[in-house]
Enzyme design. Structure first.
Site, PDB file in Angstrom:
ATOM      1  N   THR A 140      35.154  37.913  81.007  1.00  9.74           N
ATOM      2  CA  THR A 140      36.403  37.240  81.052  1.00  9.74           C
ATOM      3  C   THR A 140      37.680  38.286  80.629  1.00  9.74           C
ATOM      4  O   THR A 140      37.499  38.940  79.639  1.00  9.74           O
ATOM      5  CB  THR A 140      36.844  35.963  79.877  1.00  9.74           C
ATOM      6  N   ARG A 169      28.928  24.495  86.502  1.00 11.27           N
ATOM      7  CA  ARG A 169      29.129  24.799  84.966  1.00 11.27           C
ATOM      8  C   ARG A 169      30.519  25.528  84.721  1.00 11.27           C
ATOM      9  O   ARG A 169      31.007  26.294  85.614  1.00 11.27           O
ATOM     10  CB  ARG A 169      28.032  25.920  84.470  1.00 11.27           C
ATOM     11  N   VAL A 170      31.318  25.003  83.953  1.00 14.46           N
ATOM     12  CA  VAL A 170      32.547  25.418  83.557  1.00 14.46           C
ATOM     13  C   VAL A 170      32.487  26.087  82.061  1.00 14.46           C
ATOM     14  O   VAL A 170      32.166  25.168  81.043  1.00 14.46           O
ATOM     15  CB  VAL A 170      33.541  24.523  83.900  1.00 14.46           C
ATOM     16  N   GLY A 171      33.140  27.299  81.672  1.00 11.20           N
ATOM     17  CA  GLY A 171      33.100  27.229  80.489  1.00 11.20           C
ATOM     18  C   GLY A 171      34.690  27.201  79.932  1.00 11.20           C
ATOM     19  O   GLY A 171      35.244  26.218  80.241  1.00 11.20           O
ATOM     20  N   ASP A 172      34.926  27.937  78.644  1.00 11.02           N
ATOM     21  CA  ASP A 172      36.131  27.700  77.918  1.00 11.02           C
ATOM     22  C   ASP A 172      37.481  28.337  78.619  1.00 11.02           C
ATOM     23  O   ASP A 172      38.385  27.821  78.701  1.00 11.02           O
ATOM     24  CB  ASP A 172      36.134  28.441  76.669  1.00 11.02           C
ATOM     25  N   GLY A 180      34.095  35.301  75.424  1.00 12.98           N
ATOM     26  CA  GLY A 180      32.792  35.267  74.701  1.00 12.98           C
ATOM     27  C   GLY A 180      31.969  33.766  75.401  1.00 12.98           C
ATOM     28  O   GLY A 180      32.330  33.479  76.432  1.00 12.98           O
TER      29      GLY A 180
HETATM   30  N1  GLY Z   1      34.287  32.821  78.412  1.00 18.98           N
HETATM   31  C1  GLY Z   1      33.895  32.588  79.578  1.00 18.98           C
HETATM   32  C2  GLY Z   1      32.817  31.700  79.901  1.00 18.98           C
HETATM   33  O1  GLY Z   1      32.111  31.489  79.087  1.00 18.98           O
HETATM   34  O2  GLY Z   1      32.795  31.277  81.134  1.00 18.98           O
END
Ligand code: GLY
Length: 306
Positions: free
Chosen positions: A173, A201-204, A225
């Site tokens: 990121t 899937r999607v992260g933060d 992270g």
């Molecule tokens: N921090 C980016 C992700 O986990 O997608």
């Protein structure tokens, strides 16, 4: 005191796994992105423009896991996430799972400024990008042999892989936070997510409050992270809340969230943050974090290792 900070990902980054030539290239990439944002602030421009341009620079550098350098999903595509937030208006824009968009951060900004929505997803977000004349690129633009090898390795081991893990020289990121000469804060974050990610899937990164947050009353934050931990801990907003409701300094809020709360929950990573008077924090609990910052007085640093 105008100030900008950027990151290019955190994780298992140590001197034994990265060559001096790679260090040089990463530093150059960070410096170019920092300059892109800093020059806007130095001309009296807005923090929002500074963070967007800094992140665009990182998105166009294949060393970083965002835009051109985004990792492969399990389906062989590059599914990218991004978000941006204005600390003055508290407006925000975000996109998730978008393909073929050259600069997802600019798409997130277009969502913030040219729609009534905050968060657009997948093919709908791509339709919005086409309607608003964002630059699109063919799949080839996003292809790199390193990323393809990372996908094959992850598939062989049947795992999704944070781009910051061992055997990866390209890191995760990217993000930027800035305070402009009018006292306005902004934050922007962009990513390709995890290598071999599945099921949408999607992260933060595109989740306002988790990976990105900005509020002129407190701070601007951009995280890097393992996204699942950052979502569960609502990291970016938590730092703002600790300042707003408990009166903590930026440093105390960052230390508590990154080195205590997040770490105890198994969350590896870091963040960059600036408060409303230009204090900067760049905490991480991983081995390293690609990072840089600079303020009006010319103070700053470009650094990689812990
Ligand atoms: N921090 C980016 C992700 O986990 O997608």
């Amino acid at each position: 005191m105008y100030t900008i900070a950027i990151h290019g990902g955190s994780g298992t980054i140590n001197r034994s796994e990265i060559t001096p030539e790679q260090v040089k290239q990463f530093r150059q990439g960070l410096e170019a992105a920092l300059d892109a944002g800093y020059n806007i602030l130095a001309r009296g421009g807005p923090a929002l423009d500074a963070v967007e341009q800094a992140v665009r620079s990182l998105e166009e550098n294949e060393l970083f896991n965002a835009g051109k350098g985004a990792v492969f999903s399990a389906n062989g595509k590059h599914e990218m996430d991004a978000s941006i937030m204005c600390g003055q208006s508290l407006k925000a824009g975000a996109v998730a799972g978008v393909t073929n968009v050259r600069n997802p951060i600019s798409l997130a900004r277009a969502v913030m400024e040219q729609s009534e929505n905050v968060f657009l997803l997948g093919s709908g977000a791509e339709d919005f990008a086409r309607e608003h004349k964002l630059t699109l690129e063919p799949d080839d633009y996003f292809f790199s042999h390193l990323r393809f090898e990372q996908l094959k390795e992850a598939q062989k081991e049947n795992k999704t892989q944070l781009d910051h893990s061992k055997k990866n020289t390209g890191k995760g990121t990217v993000g930027a936070v800035a305070l402009d000469s009018e006292g306005n804060l902004a934050s922007a974050t962009s990513t390709g997510g995890l290598t071999n990610k599945k099921y949408g899937r999607v992260g933060d990164t595109p989740v306002i409050g988790a990976g990105t947050y900005a509020n002129n009353q407190t701070c601007a934050v951009s995280c890097t992270g393992y996204g699942e931990f950052f979502i569960r801990s609502v990291v970016a907003y938590d730092i703002s809340c600790l300042m707003e409701y408990k009166g903590l300094s930026l440093k105390k809020a960052c230390d508590y969230v990154v080195q205590d709360k997040l770490k105890n929950r198994g969350g590896e990573g870091g963040l960059i943050a600036i408060d409303s008077v230009g204090n900067v924090e760049l905490p991480f609990n991983s081995e390293g974090m690609y990072r840089a910052w600079c303020n009006e007085a010319g103070k700053g640093e470009v650094a990689i290792f812990g």
